[in-house]
Design a protein around this motif. Structure first.
Motif, PDB file in Angstrom:
ATOM      1  N   VAL A 160       0.839  -1.188   0.000  1.00 42.66           N
ATOM      2  CA  VAL A 160       0.000   0.000   0.000  1.00 42.66           C
ATOM      3  C   VAL A 160       0.881   1.248   0.000  1.00 42.66           C
ATOM      4  O   VAL A 160       0.675   2.168  -0.770  1.00 42.66           O
ATOM      5  CB  VAL A 160      -0.959   0.004   1.202  1.00 42.66           C
ATOM      6  CG1 VAL A 160      -1.742   1.298   1.256  1.00 42.66           C
ATOM      7  CG2 VAL A 160      -1.899  -1.193   1.124  1.00 42.66           C
ATOM      8  N   GLN A 180       4.714   2.728  -0.524  1.00 40.04           N
ATOM      9  CA  GLN A 180       6.034   2.374  -1.045  1.00 40.04           C
ATOM     10  C   GLN A 180       6.917   3.598  -1.004  1.00 40.04           C
ATOM     11  O   GLN A 180       6.891   4.435  -1.907  1.00 40.04           O
ATOM     12  CB  GLN A 180       5.933   1.822  -2.455  1.00 40.04           C
ATOM     13  CG  GLN A 180       5.392   0.414  -2.451  1.00 40.04           C
ATOM     14  CD  GLN A 180       5.548  -0.250  -3.785  1.00 40.04           C
ATOM     15  OE1 GLN A 180       5.510   0.424  -4.818  1.00 40.04           O
ATOM     16  NE2 GLN A 180       5.702  -1.556  -3.781  1.00 40.04           N
ATOM     17  N   ASN A 229     -10.295   7.660  -0.963  1.00 41.24           N
ATOM     18  CA  ASN A 229     -10.383   6.328  -0.380  1.00 41.24           C
ATOM     19  C   ASN A 229      -9.310   5.434  -0.976  1.00 41.24           C
ATOM     20  O   ASN A 229      -9.114   5.411  -2.179  1.00 41.24           O
ATOM     21  CB  ASN A 229     -11.741   5.709  -0.735  1.00 41.24           C
ATOM     22  CG  ASN A 229     -12.667   5.742   0.449  1.00 41.24           C
ATOM     23  OD1 ASN A 229     -12.243   6.073   1.548  1.00 41.24           O
ATOM     24  ND2 ASN A 229     -13.920   5.414   0.217  1.00 41.24           N
ATOM     25  N   GLY A 230      -8.626   4.700  -0.135  1.00 40.81           N
ATOM     26  CA  GLY A 230      -7.669   3.739  -0.656  1.00 40.81           C
ATOM     27  C   GLY A 230      -6.336   4.344  -1.020  1.00 40.81           C
ATOM     28  O   GLY A 230      -5.481   3.669  -1.569  1.00 40.81           O
ATOM     29  N   LEU A 277     -16.007  12.037   9.741  1.00 41.05           N
ATOM     30  CA  LEU A 277     -16.756  11.014   9.017  1.00 41.05           C
ATOM     31  C   LEU A 277     -18.141  10.811   9.615  1.00 41.05           C
ATOM     32  O   LEU A 277     -18.288  10.521  10.801  1.00 41.05           O
ATOM     33  CB  LEU A 277     -15.978   9.707   9.049  1.00 41.05           C
ATOM     34  CG  LEU A 277     -16.424   8.678   8.031  1.00 41.05           C
ATOM     35  CD1 LEU A 277     -15.958   9.093   6.644  1.00 41.05           C
ATOM     36  CD2 LEU A 277     -15.847   7.326   8.392  1.00 41.05           C
ATOM     37  N   GLU A 310      -1.772  10.000  -2.838  1.00 38.49           N
ATOM     38  CA  GLU A 310      -2.429   9.238  -3.880  1.00 38.49           C
ATOM     39  C   GLU A 310      -1.627   7.970  -4.068  1.00 38.49           C
ATOM     40  O   GLU A 310      -0.398   8.010  -4.167  1.00 38.49           O
ATOM     41  CB  GLU A 310      -2.479  10.054  -5.164  1.00 38.49           C
ATOM     42  CG  GLU A 310      -3.595   9.629  -6.077  1.00 38.49           C
ATOM     43  CD  GLU A 310      -3.592  10.467  -7.341  1.00 38.49           C
ATOM     44  OE1 GLU A 310      -3.811  11.688  -7.240  1.00 38.49           O
ATOM     45  OE2 GLU A 310      -3.351   9.913  -8.402  1.00 38.49           O
ATOM     46  N   LYS A 311      -2.286   6.873  -4.101  1.00 37.34           N
ATOM     47  CA  LYS A 311      -1.663   5.577  -4.347  1.00 37.34           C
ATOM     48  C   LYS A 311      -0.413   5.378  -3.497  1.00 37.34           C
ATOM     49  O   LYS A 311       0.635   4.947  -3.972  1.00 37.34           O
ATOM     50  CB  LYS A 311      -1.295   5.440  -5.830  1.00 37.34           C
ATOM     51  CG  LYS A 311      -2.486   5.503  -6.750  1.00 37.34           C
ATOM     52  CD  LYS A 311      -2.116   6.274  -7.985  1.00 37.34           C
ATOM     53  CE  LYS A 311      -3.318   7.005  -8.554  1.00 37.34           C
ATOM     54  NZ  LYS A 311      -2.933   8.061  -9.480  1.00 37.34           N
ATOM     55  N   GLY A 312      -0.505   5.754  -2.289  1.00 40.22           N
ATOM     56  CA  GLY A 312       0.568   5.414  -1.374  1.00 40.22           C
ATOM     57  C   GLY A 312       1.731   6.372  -1.330  1.00 40.22           C
ATOM     58  O   GLY A 312       2.712   6.109  -0.659  1.00 40.22           O
ATOM     59  N   MET A 346      -8.364  14.671  -8.380  1.00 41.69           N
ATOM     60  CA  MET A 346      -8.768  14.079  -9.641  1.00 41.69           C
ATOM     61  C   MET A 346      -7.588  13.710 -10.520  1.00 41.69           C
ATOM     62  O   MET A 346      -7.730  13.010 -11.509  1.00 41.69           O
ATOM     63  CB  MET A 346      -9.663  15.051 -10.425  1.00 41.69           C
ATOM     64  CG  MET A 346     -10.864  15.502  -9.650  1.00 41.69           C
ATOM     65  SD  MET A 346     -11.859  14.094  -9.125  1.00 41.69           S
ATOM     66  CE  MET A 346     -13.160  14.926  -8.269  1.00 41.69           C
ATOM     67  N   ARG A 359      -0.411  -0.718  -8.738  1.00 46.32           N
ATOM     68  CA  ARG A 359      -1.388  -0.374  -7.713  1.00 46.32           C
ATOM     69  C   ARG A 359      -2.416   0.566  -8.292  1.00 46.32           C
ATOM     70  O   ARG A 359      -3.577   0.525  -7.963  1.00 46.32           O
ATOM     71  CB  ARG A 359      -0.674   0.282  -6.551  1.00 46.32           C
ATOM     72  CG  ARG A 359       0.109  -0.684  -5.721  1.00 46.32           C
ATOM     73  CD  ARG A 359       0.239  -0.139  -4.322  1.00 46.32           C
ATOM     74  NE  ARG A 359       0.655   1.250  -4.302  1.00 46.32           N
ATOM     75  CZ  ARG A 359       1.895   1.669  -4.546  1.00 46.32           C
ATOM     76  NH1 ARG A 359       2.825   0.811  -4.850  1.00 46.32           N
ATOM     77  NH2 ARG A 359       2.199   2.925  -4.494  1.00 46.32           N
ATOM     78  N   GLN A 379      -6.207   0.179  -8.071  1.00 41.26           N
ATOM     79  CA  GLN A 379      -7.078   1.067  -7.331  1.00 41.26           C
ATOM     80  C   GLN A 379      -7.893   1.951  -8.245  1.00 41.26           C
ATOM     81  O   GLN A 379      -8.949   2.405  -7.872  1.00 41.26           O
ATOM     82  CB  GLN A 379      -6.232   1.936  -6.408  1.00 41.26           C
ATOM     83  CG  GLN A 379      -5.574   1.070  -5.348  1.00 41.26           C
ATOM     84  CD  GLN A 379      -4.835   1.899  -4.356  1.00 41.26           C
ATOM     85  OE1 GLN A 379      -4.449   3.020  -4.671  1.00 41.26           O
ATOM     86  NE2 GLN A 379      -4.621   1.368  -3.176  1.00 41.26           N
TER      87      GLN A 379
END
Lengths: 237, 335, 492, 487
Positions: free
Chosen positions: A18, A20, A38-39, A166, A210-212, A233, C386, C390
């Motif tokens: 998740v 790096q 999210n994520g 939340l 974003e993306k880790g 975005m 990823r 995702q």
């Protein structure tokens, strides 16, 4: 040397990475915010800092000490306290008991704790009204207040707050952010994870994940909504 | 408060029957008194079950074997080797079983800490069965007798030691059991509501993640719970076996565990005084069922019993009714 | 809608369309025939009392499948299976002896069949009643109540003298032509084959898939229009039916039914043998059950040998020692299985069973090649990988992936409901709460009374919690998830 | 099937030819029977029964008589086994076939009989509800035969090997292990050590495969008429009237309240009926009758003691598992009400029962097929010597070894009668014509073709707990020895 230094942090779940090589700094006394979809790995980051998730590599340094992989028990005593996503109050204990457990590392110091409780209740006068009520019967907003109050009981030097807004109404979100601001002004460093952009007005520093990885960082006030949109975005508005 | 009401109602009914039927040999008076004290013994084991449930939300099916094994160890020291006085033998057994509880926690409970509770339940069953096997292996299946601390009959005079109630001589062992179970319920109640450690254990059972968040060492509370559970199980066995039947491998699991669980469920599974009250209810039900089945036959022959094993049937019926009609038990709501 | 994917997965057709060649099929069939032939040959060639033991193993396998139906397929714990088997055994014996007069005149095959039908029906009814109870009482409390039920049947029902002849037992004379131990062993094997066929064909039908989905998540299954109550009862009834058949076979195999045959220790051993076999895994359960039925006998010469080896071990030679050793080894094996190899025997033999079932032979017994590939690609391609993962954006994918990768024991899957009620999933997925309304806390359900309907389980978000890592050595190798894979296997 | 029919034919043939065979038989037996071991083996030796009560002797005799005189061949047999002393070996002594009398089976099934070894099988509850200690039984199972061997004495020129299996106090498992012993171990005969239901189940199985079965007497239900079943002690039903008499004459039961506590199994109903009719004959009333299920636990024990106490029952005949009897005794101690226990049986008079039941059991009087182990030296000095020789670590042995010793001694004696040509058919044939089988300890036995329940005498053992009658050692002691006169 910053107050909290994250260097090359990597982790994940099972075989799926998740984070790096995540790196960022938080200075003492400021309010920092991690934003992202999210994520994106925000919660994972904050859990790893708090010792609740294992790091695969990299380091976390707090107040000059390397704390990577330490037990949360010790981290709480050191002053890093997490307010988890979803509140996680003890549903079948009273508010008083919840607060009492919040001061676990200082459980011998009764006098100090009474003082702390007074202070916490000052931030959230609503808690006093429901003093002997089971935490599970509180509303979502009240539970969030209790969770923050419980975190304060551990005399944090640094507060990690995960998604405090939340599921709260805008009005309540405002109240919670207000209190966080006060806490910060009283001298506690704060790192918040948020999806609500409203948090930016109290942020000294903001990171967009974003993306880790951190894709944007800067002073909170510098970030206008267009920037954020771009960060979210991945394309200019 | 509610405890008081429930206890009062039960005491009232029992007292009424006792008063109305005083001196009637055929009546259930004797059975009621027997049931009361038998029930206290169930309560004793139930307290340990409630403790584990409060602390970990697990049904500990190995609890009975903690007791049996403790009684065996005490028997070994006191009667077989005859090396130590009674009290010391009891102490050795308590220490040994507490250590066993810590061992079980380390080897079985900790690796399964985050597994579903039913998995852990099956694991406790397996561990209990393992202990039965070990008992068979080490102590052999022949029945043994662990004597009570104070015999019911004075050896010198041949007179009973305890007071008589409705024709039933209460043995010193039974009075000890009642005393211990009341003291345990009270002190554990205090432990959970007033001490930090007790609160921490309750918290662990409600939200293990959150206890980590506030900095409570999960491993330590888990150790504490299972050590205490083993200690209480051992204590129950050491007190109950001398007041009950013969000592043989698996005896508490087969004879007492289900009534004790029923007692705990009747009490609400989380209430310590409830466990005691539930024990009394179960003991009374059992003895009244036995009394009834001994007085009414299907045919005209005594072996045509109404229901064989009526005590077990009564326990099962009570369990079923409570779970279907009032799952929170008589006294259970809060943790 | 993360959970929707969860339920649908077993139902969707497999993407891996690989099928063996004709030669491959021939090889598979040949090996299968060899195994079956081996069993038949073994049964025919051994001495009578060994044939008798093989019959016992076959009966245990039927009992295992019966228990597996409840424990493995719908994830409800039944510790009172001795009640179903025992009631059925007594009914079969009662009919054969008291009604058909087999005790002195010998038994005809039709009497045997009739007794078995009655036994199966009685087992089904008894289990159906329990199923109704299980609708309201579940989890730990169901375990408790089934245990109490078993104890009641042992101490009360089986002791009603005029039905069971008390301690002497009710005789059950084997049917003419099947009196010999070899013949009867074949009869039990035939019944076992029948039960396996029924189990197999039911689980690959719509009913089976529905039952599995019920196990996975009742509320979600219900939301897909699956009649949760109905399918639960069906599973219980079928389990009771199998138990009834096993009871009848056991009665005629022992030729005498006594309450002692259905003791407390026996029923717990049955649960453990299913766990060791691998919950929800048909082949594993059969092997595990047969193993538990036989290993005491196999152990005997070993113990004798050990006892003769060294003086202090001499006690192992004693005739009683075997009984203790069996309990100790069985229980220890079960504990070891639960902690280290939650997939049980079934997981260990799955490469073979999968190969026999027409798939590639692979020592990596994992059914989810898809997720595996994604994961490894992801790690290879780094950020982009990823990203792909995702970007598809849907929480579904992420949820699924993390759910799959997190080490999951079969037991865990068997009792997802339990997890929802009893142990709070570490941080729950974000749930939108209406502001300022009292909400039930995710972990608040921990103390729910058993009768209360379960809340929708919130299948974990991005994190399973650090704890799941601690699941033993194999878990670290990522091998454990094939417990789940085996589940899926069932449905094809 | 075939074998069964064959046995049937053989047995029927035997019965038809009984009378014709009478004349020759003693001779045959004399030929075939080797010299017994020194000491206790001899028939006529009177145990040093200093305590023999003439009164009791009479009583036992009177009750025993009617059944014993049932067959026509009764008088002719005489004291065939009176071969008391002599040289140790017995190898050459007559092979039966050559001298076979008319009607005497000359061949048959000799499974388990080798050139120099005979294999026999014993099943005992080593686990389960009424377990006996397996190490003791294991040591005691072949003690007698090892003792014989060390003296150079053989039985028909053969040694005896014993196989022991655990029946788990469960009839199903008893049949299963008996089957195993017959099929796998190929034993010549089977024997049950204790446990009514198991003995009954295994005896019936043995009958179905034509294997001789020898056990202590328990129930008569379901085993009466089995062609190859022999008891070596009185059955419960036989002992019922004796017990009633004992209660009336020795315990003064007439003026007191009496009770009966039985396990609820059909196998005990003959015992209950016989006891009740015996009481009626003695004019003694029964005030309490209780049948508890086999699965009873200490709750039921509490309840029963409570009832006994409430009703003031003084004497109680208890026939349950020893385990539950211990429960009863613990409860009666706790409730301070222990009645005078009386009873029958084998496992009830084990010392482990006494020591676990003291002090509640103090003074209990139980009929037993064997004298108490604590007095074994008085009855059979060989036993003590054998234990010291083969199991010095045991320090005099224990009651299980003692029981095994007596049981195997009787079997060993019975194995001699058919002579060198030992087959199952011949074993049954000769044993069922045996009058006055006596190995010096245990009941004296007398069989006939239509009565295989050969014993009518019992020992009366009483439990002595600390603080009670002397010697107070928590063990059983023999109160009354059986009459020694043959009947």
């Amino acid at each position: 040397m910053s107050f909290l230094e994250i260097r090359d942090l990597s982790t994940g779940y099972g075989a799926i990475p998740v984070l790096q090589g995540l790196s960022f700094d938080v200075e003492e006394g400021e309010t920092a915010v991690l934003l992202g979809l999210n994520g994106a790995g925000k919660t994972t980051t904050i859990l790893t800092i708090a010792g609740l998730h294992e790091a695969w590599g990299g380091s976390v340094t707090f107040d000059g000490k390397e704390i990577t992989g330490r037990d949360p028990k010790r981290l709480v005593a050191e002053g890093i306290v997490l307010i988890p996503e979803g509140r996680h109050v003890f549903p079948q204990l009273t508010i008083a008991q919840n607060l009492r457990l919040g001061a676990w590392p200082y459980r011998k110091d009764r006098g100090g704790n009474r003082e702390r409780i007074e202070q916490a209740v000052e931030y959230f006068p609503r808690l006093r009204e429901r003093w002997a009520q089971m935490a599970g019967t509180l509303s979502g907003g009240e539970q969030q207040m209790l969770a923050i109050a419980r975190g304060l009981m551990a005399r944090p030097k640094m507060l990690l707050i995960d998604e405090a807004s939340l599921g709260l109404s805008p009005k309540l979100t405002h109240t919670v952010f207000d209190v966080v601001r006060q806490i910060n002004l009283a001298g506690t460093t704060v790192l918040m994870v948020e999806q609500n952009a409203g948090v930016l007005k109290l942020a000294d520093r903001a990171f967009v994940m974003e993306k880790g990885t951190i894709v944007y960082s800067g002073a909170g006030a510098d970030m206008n909504s267009a920037d954020i949109r771009q960060a979210y975005m991945g394309a200019p508005a | 408060m509610r405890t008081g009401v429930v206890v009062g109602v039960i005491a009232g009914i029992v007292g009424l029957i006792l008063i109305l039927g005083w001196g009637d040999v055929e009546g259930p008076n004797g059975s009621i008194v027997i049931g009361l004290f038998q029930g206290a013994a169930y309560g004793l084991l139930a307290v340990g079950l409630v403790l584990v449930y409060k602390g970990t939300r697990v049904f500990n099916f190995a609890a009975g074997e903690f007791g049996t094994l403790a009684a065996f160890i005490a028997f070994l020291f006191i009667h077989q080797w005859k090396v130590v006085p009674y009290g010391l033998g009891i102490l050795f057994a308590l220490i040994a079983i507490t250590l066993l509880g810590l061992f079980m926690e380390r080897v079985i409970v900790r690796p399964l800490m985050h597994a579903p509770r039913v998995t852990l339940l099956v694991a406790t069953i397996a561990f209990g069965l393992l202990l039965v096997g070990v008992e068979l292996f080490a102590f052999r299946p022949e029945p043994k007798n662990l004597h009570p601390l104070i015999q019911g009959i004075d050896q010198a005079t041949g007179q009973p030691v305890g007071p008589e109630l409705a024709g039933y001589f209460v043995s010193p062992q039974e009075m000890v059991i009642v005393g211990v179970v009341l003291a345990l319920a009270a002190s554990l109640g205090w432990f959970f509501s007033k001490t930090d450690l007790g609160l921490a254990i309750l918290a662990t059972s409600q939200d293990a993640f959150a206890t980590r968040v506030v900095g409570i060492g999960v491993a330590r509370t888990s150790q504490l719970i299972w050590g205490m559970a083993a200690f209480l199980g051992a204590l129950a066995g050491l007190l109950y076996v001398p007041a009950g039947g013969a000592l043989a491998p698996g005896v508490i699991t087969t004879q007492t565990l289900i009534p004790a669980f029923t007692a705990a469920v009747i009490g609400g599974m989380t209430s310590l005084p409830g466990a005691f009250v539930g024990g009394i209810v179960v003991g009374l039900l059992q003895q009244l069922a036995l009394w009834a089945s001994g007085h009414y036959y299907l045919g005209d022959q005594p072996w045509q019993q109404l229901i064989p094993g009526s005590a077990d049937v009564a326990v099962f019926a009570a369990l079923l009714v409570v779970l279907l009609a009032r799952p929170q038990g008589l006294l259970g709501t809060e943790a | 809608m993360a959970t929707a994917t969860e339920v649908l997965r077993p139902v969707t057709t497999r993407e891996d369309k690989w099928r063996p060649s004709t030669k491959g099929w021939v090889a598979r069939r040949a090996v299968l025939l060899l195994i079956l032939g081996g069993i038949v040959f073994l049964t025919a060639s051994v001495e009578g009392f060994w044939a008798d033991r093989i019959a016992r193993a076959a009966i245990f396998a039927v009992i295992g499948l019966s228990l597996n139906m409840v424990l493995g397929y719908i994830g409800q714990v039944s510790l009172g299976h001795q009640a179903f088997v025992g009631i059925a055994a007594f009914i079969a014996a009662y009919y054969a002896t008291e009604k058909a007069g087999c005790e002195f005149e010998g038994c005809s095959m039709s009497t045997f069949i009739t007794s078995t039908v009655f036994a199966a029906l009685s087992g089904a009814i008894a289990a159906g009643v329990l199923g109704l109870v299980a609708l309201r009482i579940r989890g730990l409390y169901l375990a408790l109540i089934t245990l109490a039920y078993g104890l009641v049947s042992q101490n009360s029902i089986f002791e009603i003298s005029f039905l069971t002849r008390g301690g002497a037992g009710m005789p059950a004379v084997r049917p003419d032509g099947w009196v010999g131990d070899h013949a009867f062993a074949f009869l039990t094997l035939i019944f076992l084959a029948g039960v396996i066929f029924v189990d197999w064909s039911m689980m690959r039908s719509k009913v089976g898939r529905a039952i599995l989905s019920v196990k996975h998540s009742e509320p979600v299954a219900a939301s897909y229009g699956i009649n949760v109550t109905g399918y639960k009862i069906i599973a219980f009834v079928l389990s009771g039916l199998f138990a009834g058949v096993a009871g009848s076979l056991l009665a005629f195999r022992n030729q005498n039914v006594v309450a002692n045959d259905f003791s407390f220790v026996e029923t717990l051993t049955w649960v453990l043998m299913v766990v060791v076999g691998g919950l929800g895994n048909r082949v594993g359960v059969i092997i595990g059950s047969a193993f538990f039925a036989m290993f005491g006998f196999i152990l005997e010469p070993v113990l004798h040998w050990l006892g003769g080896l060294w003086g202090p071990l001499h006690f192992l030679e004693e005739a009683g020692a075997q009984a203790y050793v069996v309990i100790i080894v069985g229980a220890a094996l079960a504990i070891f299985t639960i902690i280290e190899y939650p997939g049980g025997i079934g997981q260990q033999v799955s490469p073979i069973t999968r190969w026999l079932g027409g798939q590639r032979f692979s020592m990596h017994p994992d059914g989810h090649g898809k997720h595996q590939t994604q994961a490894s690609e992801a790690s290879k391609t780094g950020v982009m990988g990823r990203l792909g993962l995702q970007r598809s954006g849907s929480t579904d994918e992420v949820t699924e992936a993390s759910d799959e990768t997190a080490p999951t024991s079969v037991m865990e899957r068997a009792t997802v409901m339990e997890q929802a009620t009893a142990s709070p999933p570490p941080p729950p997925a974000p749930a939108v709460h209406p502001d300022d309304e009292p909400v039930a806390h995710a972990s608040g359900s921990a103390d729910d009374p058993p009768g209360k309907p379960d809340p929708v389980p919130e299948v974990g978000g991005t994190d399973e919690g650090p704890a799941s890592r601690k699941r033993g050595f194999l878990g670290k190798l990522g091998l454990q998830k094939n417990g789940a894979a085996q589940q899926e296997e069932k449905t094809r | 099937m075939d074998r069964k029919r064959l046995i049937g034919i053989v047995v029927v043939g035997c019965m038809l030819l009984i009378t014709a065979a009478c004349g020759q038989k003693p001779g045959v037996i004399k030929e075939a029977t080797p010299a017994g071991a020194a000491g206790g083996l001899g028939g006529g030796e009177i145990p040093p029964g200093a305590e023999i009560d003439p009164e009791t002797g009479e009583l036992l005799d009177a009750e025993g008589n009617p059944v014993a005189t049932s067959t026509g061949s009764g008088t002719s047999t005489g004291s065939g086994s009176g071969t008391s002393t002599g040289s140790g070996t017995s190898t050459g002594s007559g092979t039966g076939t050559s001298q076979a009398a008319p009607g005497e089976p000359s061949g048959g099934n000799s499974t388990g009989v080798g050139d120099d070894v005979i294999k026999i099988g014993i099943h005992a509850p080593l686990t389960g509800a009424a377990p006996v200690p397996s190490d003791s039984v294991e040591k005691g199972k072949d003690l007698y035969f090892r003792w014989l061997q060390s003296k150079g004495i053989k039985i028909n020129g053969r040694e005896v090997k014993v196989v022991l299996k655990n029946d788990n106090y469960n009839p199903s498992q008893a049949v299963s292990v008996c089957k195993e012993m017959v099929e796998k171990d190929k034993v010549f005969l089977l024997s049950g050590a204790a446990g009514t239901d198991q003995i009954q189940a295994c005896a019936r199985y043995a009958a179905s495969v034509g294997v001789p079965y020898v056990s202590a007497g328990v129930t008569e239900r379901g085993v009466t008429g089995l062609p190859n079943y022999f008891t070596t002690s009185a059955t419960y039903a036989d002992q019922g009237p004796l017990l009633a008499d004992y209660m009336a004459s020795r315990l003064g039961a007439k003026g007191e309240k009496n009770g009966l506590v039985f396990f609820d199994t059909p196998n005990f109903q003959d015992a209950a009926a016989a006891f009740k009719s015996g009481l009626r004959k003695q004019g003694v009333k029964l005030h309490y009758e209780k049948y508890v299920s086999k699965a009873a636990d200490d709750d039921e024990a509490k309840n029963v003691i409570g009832e006994l106490k409430a009703k003031g029952i003084k004497n109680v005949y208890v026939l349950t598992s020893p385990f539950w009897f211990i429960d009863l005794n613990k409860e009666c101690t706790l409730q301070s009400y222990c009645p005078q226990w009386v009873g029958v049986g084998i496992s009830m008079t084990f010392d482990s029962v006494a020591s676990a039941s003291c002090p509640g059991i103090d003074g209990a009087a139980f009929f037993s097929p064997f004298p108490a182990w604590s007095e074994s030296k008085r009855y059979d000095a060989d036993f003590d010597a054998a234990v010291r020789r083969f199991h010095p670590e045991e320090g005099g042995g224990d009651d299980f070894m003692w029981l095994s010793w007596i049981g195997t001694k009787v079997i060993g004696e019975a194995l001699k009668y058919p002579g060198r040509n030992l087959t199952r058919e011949r074993f049954v044939y000769f044993l069922e014509r045996k009058r006055g089988l006596n190995v010096g300890v245990g009941p004296r036995l007398s069989y006939s073709p239509d009565n295989h329940f050969g014993a009518r005498t019992v020992y009366v053992n009483d439990a002595r707990c600390r603080g009670g009658k002397q010697p107070a050692d928590n063990r059983w002691h023999t109160l009354v020895s059986p009459p020694t006169a043959d009947f």
